[in-house]
Design an enzyme around this catalytic site. Structure first.
Site, PDB file in Angstrom:
ATOM      1  N   LYS A 131       6.669   6.544 -20.828  1.00  0.00           N
ATOM      2  CA  LYS A 131       6.100   5.223 -21.096  1.00  0.00           C
ATOM      3  C   LYS A 131       6.423   4.283 -19.924  1.00  0.00           C
ATOM      4  CE  LYS A 131       6.740   1.642 -24.594  1.00  0.00           C
ATOM      5  NZ  LYS A 131       7.217   0.472 -24.534  1.00  0.00           N
TER       6      LYS A 131
ATOM      7  N   LYS B 203      10.120  -1.247 -17.428  1.00  0.00           N
ATOM      8  CA  LYS B 203      10.978  -1.680 -16.324  1.00  0.00           C
ATOM      9  C   LYS B 203      12.313  -0.937 -16.348  1.00  0.00           C
ATOM     10  CE  LYS B 203      12.772  -5.696 -18.787  1.00  0.00           C
ATOM     11  NZ  LYS B 203      12.095  -5.403 -20.074  1.00  0.00           N
TER      12      LYS B 203
ATOM     13  N   LYS C 129      17.623  -0.960 -29.474  1.00  0.00           N
ATOM     14  CA  LYS C 129      18.052  -1.707 -28.279  1.00  0.00           C
ATOM     15  C   LYS C 129      19.550  -1.571 -28.078  1.00  0.00           C
ATOM     16  CE  LYS C 129      15.742  -4.231 -25.205  1.00  0.00           C
ATOM     17  NZ  LYS C 129      14.725  -5.181 -25.437  1.00  0.00           N
TER      18      LYS C 129
END
Ligand code: TRP
Ligand code: SF4
Length: 331
Positions: free
Chosen positions: A195, A198, A114
């Site tokens: 994939k 958003k 992340k």
């Protein structure tokens, strides 16, 4: 006989898309038949990355609540609630934080990934590093037996078990080690073949209107080698074909494969057909979504009821935890 307990949550960091539906929600709905289920919207977790945009978290929380119920999570059978409305999660998080070594958190893969993915954002916060401690508290506070999650969440579950073991070792058997129920990685690619996510802007949302759905599906990537109408196609490398697998009948699917390989149908027709199938498949959910959106009071009431029930269970656990960890005092 008391049923085994299931808990799962979704972070309030976006509206839910059909990847979330097929990859999680659809399964959550089924689990309601056999388990005592608690499902929540993780708005505190959303703050780890959206702390600068509070208005967004509120919007996502409301929309996810509507998505949950429209898809068939049933507030009469399951406990559906907003994380930040059950303060005990935060209390347990503080305590678990005391017994969690920082290196355990630094080696969680989602932490490193992340950070890389959102390189432009300041993610040096205590809360971001502690994301999995809060998640462990979410799970442990209900002494959940099972947690349905996608594969990407397995390291978090493993860490939860480690923290629970450490707690029980230090203070005596109090918390429950949860097991995962792995939902296979979504078989559903995004509109561009990557994939569905958003952050890639390649998703179809449960809340998308008719026109948006049409536009998105019409512009989806297909077999790149099929440039002209008369070029034969390869369904096995085509996104739209993957969607047909879910939304069209087996018989029709076999025909489409054949007609694609022989260039009997073009991609435009194939997509138009898919769009019709899509609307049929989601008719009930999209209708329910409309009704719930027009009646926010009923959604709020369901969440109130969910939070009240969740607090009862969470408070039971906290009473044990406080005592075990030697907190508070009474003569
Ligand atoms: N981390 C999860 C996700 O991004 C969301 C989540 C927060 C969660 N707390 C949880 C999932 C507890 C399962 C159990 O999808
Ligand atoms: Fe894909 Fe359908 Fe075009 Fe074949 S005809 S490449 S399956 S969209």
């Amino acid at each position: 006989m008391t049923r085994e307990r299931i808990l799962s949550g979704m972070q309030a960091s976006g509206r839910l898309h059909i990847g979330n539906y097929h990859g999680a929600l659809e399964n959550w709905v089924k689990l309601q038949d056999d388990y005592e289920c608690l499902y929540f919207i993780a708005d505190w977790h959303a703050l780890t990355t959206l702390f600068c945009e509070p208005g967004k978290i509120q919007e996502y929380t409301r929309e996810i609540a509507i998505d949950f119920m429209a898809c068939g999570l049933d507030p009469e059978r399951s406990t559906i609630f907003i994380q930040s409305e059950v303060l005990q999660h935060a209390e347990l998080c503080v305590i678990l934080g005391m017994i969690t070594p920082v290196p355990w958190l630094e080696r969680v893969p989602s932490y490193k990934d992340k950070k890389k993915e959102l390189a432009g954002k300041d993610l040096s916060s205590h809360g971001f590093l502690g994301y999995p401690v809060l998640q462990s508290a979410d799970i442990a506070i209900y002494r959940a037996d099972y947690v349905p999650v996608g594969e990407d969440q397995l390291p978090h579950l493993e860490l939860t078990r480690e923290i629970v073991r450490r707690f029980n070792h230090l203070y005596g058997a109090t918390l429950v080690e949860p097991q995962e129920i792995v939902t296979p990685a979504a078989a559903l690619p995004g509109l561009d073949g990557r994939k569905m996510s958003k952050s890639y802007d390649n998703a179809v949302y449960l809340s998308d209107g008719d026109e948006t759905v049409r536009k998105k599906l019409m512009s989806a990537v297909t077999d790149p080698q099929r440039q002209r109408r008369k070029d034969p196609g390869r369904p096995e490398v085509c996104n739209i074909h993957t969607y047909h697998k879910i939304y069209s009948s087996k018989r029709r699917l076999a025909e489409i494969e054949e007609q694609c390989r022989t260039a009997e149908i073009g991609c435009v027709d194939c997509k138009k057909e898919l769009i019709e199938r899509f609307f049929v498949h989601f008719a009930g959910i999209r209708q329910k979504r409309k009704e719930l959106s027009a009646d926010p009071g009923s959604v709020r009431a369901a969440l109130d009821q969910g939070a009240a029930r969740a607090r009862e269970v969470a408070e039971e656990t906290m009473a044990l935890v406080r005592k075990a960890a030697g907190l508070g005092w009474s003569p």
